[in-house]
Design an enzyme around this catalytic site. Sequence first.
Site, PDB file in Angstrom:
ATOM      1  N   LEU A 150       0.728  -1.441  -0.057  1.00 45.78           N
ATOM      2  CA  LEU A 150       0.306   0.113  -0.047  1.00 45.78           C
ATOM      3  C   LEU A 150       0.661   1.121   0.030  1.00 45.78           C
ATOM      4  O   LEU A 150       1.911   1.432   0.808  1.00 45.78           O
ATOM      5  CB  LEU A 150      -0.988   0.049   1.040  1.00 45.78           C
ATOM      6  CG  LEU A 150      -1.903  -1.138   1.265  1.00 45.78           C
ATOM      7  CD1 LEU A 150      -2.719  -0.985   2.431  1.00 45.78           C
ATOM      8  CD2 LEU A 150      -2.679  -1.559   0.025  1.00 45.78           C
TER       9      LEU A 150
ATOM     10  N   GLY B 188      -1.770   6.439  -2.584  1.00 45.09           N
ATOM     11  CA  GLY B 188      -3.105   6.196  -3.563  1.00 45.09           C
ATOM     12  C   GLY B 188      -4.062   5.513  -2.766  1.00 45.09           C
ATOM     13  O   GLY B 188      -5.197   5.936  -2.565  1.00 45.09           O
ATOM     14  N   HIS B 189      -3.581   4.179  -2.290  1.00 43.58           N
ATOM     15  CA  HIS B 189      -4.381   3.486  -1.426  1.00 43.58           C
ATOM     16  C   HIS B 189      -4.899   4.063  -0.033  1.00 43.58           C
ATOM     17  O   HIS B 189      -6.235   4.016  -0.018  1.00 43.58           O
ATOM     18  CB  HIS B 189      -3.784   2.185  -1.160  1.00 43.58           C
ATOM     19  CG  HIS B 189      -3.304   1.234  -2.133  1.00 43.58           C
ATOM     20  ND1 HIS B 189      -1.968   1.204  -2.394  1.00 43.58           N
ATOM     21  CD2 HIS B 189      -3.814   0.502  -3.009  1.00 43.58           C
ATOM     22  CE1 HIS B 189      -1.567   0.525  -3.317  1.00 43.58           C
ATOM     23  NE2 HIS B 189      -2.773  -0.103  -3.902  1.00 43.58           N
TER      24      HIS B 189
ATOM     25  N   GLN C  94      -6.282 -12.395 -12.208  1.00 43.71           N
ATOM     26  CA  GLN C  94      -6.458 -11.488 -12.857  1.00 43.71           C
ATOM     27  C   GLN C  94      -4.881 -11.071 -13.706  1.00 43.71           C
ATOM     28  O   GLN C  94      -4.554  -9.853 -14.568  1.00 43.71           O
ATOM     29  CB  GLN C  94      -6.783  -9.992 -12.322  1.00 43.71           C
ATOM     30  CG  GLN C  94      -6.073  -9.407 -11.311  1.00 43.71           C
ATOM     31  CD  GLN C  94      -6.579  -8.501 -10.385  1.00 43.71           C
ATOM     32  OE1 GLN C  94      -7.473  -8.609  -9.728  1.00 43.71           O
ATOM     33  NE2 GLN C  94      -6.014  -7.408 -10.522  1.00 43.71           N
TER      34      GLN C  94
ATOM     35  N   LYS D 176      -6.897   5.982 -11.147  1.00 43.62           N
ATOM     36  CA  LYS D 176      -5.661   5.688 -11.713  1.00 43.62           C
ATOM     37  C   LYS D 176      -6.093   4.389 -12.729  1.00 43.62           C
ATOM     38  O   LYS D 176      -5.741   4.212 -13.872  1.00 43.62           O
ATOM     39  CB  LYS D 176      -4.769   5.128 -10.656  1.00 43.62           C
ATOM     40  CG  LYS D 176      -3.684   4.278 -11.408  1.00 43.62           C
ATOM     41  CD  LYS D 176      -2.335   4.786 -10.803  1.00 43.62           C
ATOM     42  CE  LYS D 176      -1.367   3.968 -11.436  1.00 43.62           C
ATOM     43  NZ  LYS D 176      -1.526   2.386 -11.204  1.00 43.62           N
TER      44      LYS D 176
ATOM     45  N   SER E 260       2.046   0.354  -6.936  1.00 44.07           N
ATOM     46  CA  SER E 260       3.024  -0.784  -6.340  1.00 44.07           C
ATOM     47  C   SER E 260       4.204  -1.066  -7.121  1.00 44.07           C
ATOM     48  O   SER E 260       5.187  -1.435  -6.984  1.00 44.07           O
ATOM     49  CB  SER E 260       2.347  -1.932  -5.751  1.00 44.07           C
ATOM     50  OG  SER E 260       1.202  -1.329  -5.101  1.00 44.07           O
TER      51      SER E 260
HETATM   52  P1  AMP Z   1      -3.971  -2.072  -6.857  1.00 44.09           P
HETATM   53  O1  AMP Z   1      -3.486  -2.462  -5.176  1.00 44.09           O
HETATM   54  O2  AMP Z   1      -2.732  -1.437  -7.546  1.00 44.09           O
HETATM   55  O3  AMP Z   1      -4.858  -3.249  -7.172  1.00 44.09           O
HETATM   56  O4  AMP Z   1      -4.845  -0.746  -6.474  1.00 44.09           O
HETATM   57  C1  AMP Z   1      -6.113  -0.919  -5.323  1.00 44.09           C
HETATM   58  C2  AMP Z   1      -6.848   0.294  -5.710  1.00 44.09           C
HETATM   59  O5  AMP Z   1      -5.943   1.482  -5.396  1.00 44.09           O
HETATM   60  C3  AMP Z   1      -7.432   0.192  -7.190  1.00 44.09           C
HETATM   61  O6  AMP Z   1      -8.912   0.983  -6.991  1.00 44.09           O
HETATM   62  C4  AMP Z   1      -6.546   1.380  -7.574  1.00 44.09           C
HETATM   63  O7  AMP Z   1      -7.281   2.326  -8.662  1.00 44.09           O
HETATM   64  C5  AMP Z   1      -6.267   2.319  -6.692  1.00 44.09           C
HETATM   65  N1  AMP Z   1      -4.916   3.147  -6.732  1.00 44.09           N
HETATM   66  C6  AMP Z   1      -3.759   2.474  -6.777  1.00 44.09           C
HETATM   67  N2  AMP Z   1      -2.984   3.685  -6.991  1.00 44.09           N
HETATM   68  C7  AMP Z   1      -3.688   4.766  -6.927  1.00 44.09           C
HETATM   69  C8  AMP Z   1      -3.177   6.194  -7.017  1.00 44.09           C
HETATM   70  N3  AMP Z   1      -2.099   6.610  -7.345  1.00 44.09           N
HETATM   71  N4  AMP Z   1      -4.077   7.237  -6.909  1.00 44.09           N
HETATM   72  C9  AMP Z   1      -5.444   6.739  -6.660  1.00 44.09           C
HETATM   73  N5  AMP Z   1      -5.725   5.383  -6.405  1.00 44.09           N
HETATM   74  C10 AMP Z   1      -4.957   4.452  -6.602  1.00 44.09           C
END
Ligand code: AMP
Length: 282
Positions: free
Chosen positions: A33, A36-37, A61, A149, A186
């Site tokens: 995390l 963004g998260h 996925q 994003k 990430s």
């Molecule tokens: P992930 O762990 O990459 O699958 O992301 C989990 C959630 O966090 C998803 O809804 C992403 O769109 C969101 N997310 C990831 N990076 C960002 C970011 N830089 N800004 C906003 N939301 C993000």
Amino acid sequence: MKIINNIDEVRAQVKEWRKQGLTVGLVPTMGYLHEGHASLIDASHRDNDRTVVSDFVNPMQFGPTEDLESYPRDIEHDAALVEAHGGDIIFHPEPSEMYHEGFSSFVDMTVLTEELCGLSRPVHFRGVCTVVSKLFNIVQPDRAYFGKKDAQQLAVIRHMADDLNMDIEIIGCPIIREADGLAKSSRNTYLNADERKAALVLSQAVKLGMDMVRNGEKNCADIIGAMKKHIEAEPLAKIDYVKIVDCKTMQQIPELDRPALCAMAVYIGKTRLIDNFFTEDV
Ligand code: AMP
């Protein structure tokens, strides 16, 4: 803040909260995390009495040649971040907890998944829709939070919730960026120092496109052409796609005559990064 690995325990906890009349927000993530998260967890904490963060690198996925094995993981770091942002539970299952032997049911989608990332990642959205449906069924949240994003993912989840009558409010949250503009991800940890510098072409191209839209440009080919030219000038960058699509259908459009999404995927070395803007946010 509790880390829970099994489905029954999450269900029991949520049932307990429901008995007390509390509202529940869900933030689905693949862990490792970052801010963004954190912004999604903050939004859920603001809107709901309790927040569940799922932390699961979903094998379904990932395509066969993608980065499932090397995807970064750090549950202790994640736990500290969730706690600091007011999350109540991290749901952190093993793949075998989510996909028992003989698992054979899937949630899939046509049209919206046939463009952009769906073209280069053919199994991706089936995996996303299936795991998010499962998470929705396990947690049964009032609201679920997704980042802009992953703009196509957000559109797909909204559409799925609508098509399948899921009584969950889908909330889209703004992209959080590093100080120099790179969208937080990430996967940024894969970049070496030269690649990290080169990766700036994505956010620079986003800014270029936004400026053109702000100045009244309506021709999608011209906007895409200018953005591609900027990215192609960087030797470490290789474009997967730069496209402008209708916000809801994810189908390409020639002219900005409706709310649109301008999205890109670009390889920086071996790392595939994405970025985008919505014309309504310009
Ligand atoms: P992930 O762990 O990459 O699958 O992301 C989990 C959630 O966090 C998803 O809804 C992403 O769109 C969101 N997310 C990831 N990076 C960002 C970011 N830089 N800004 C906003 N939301 C993000």
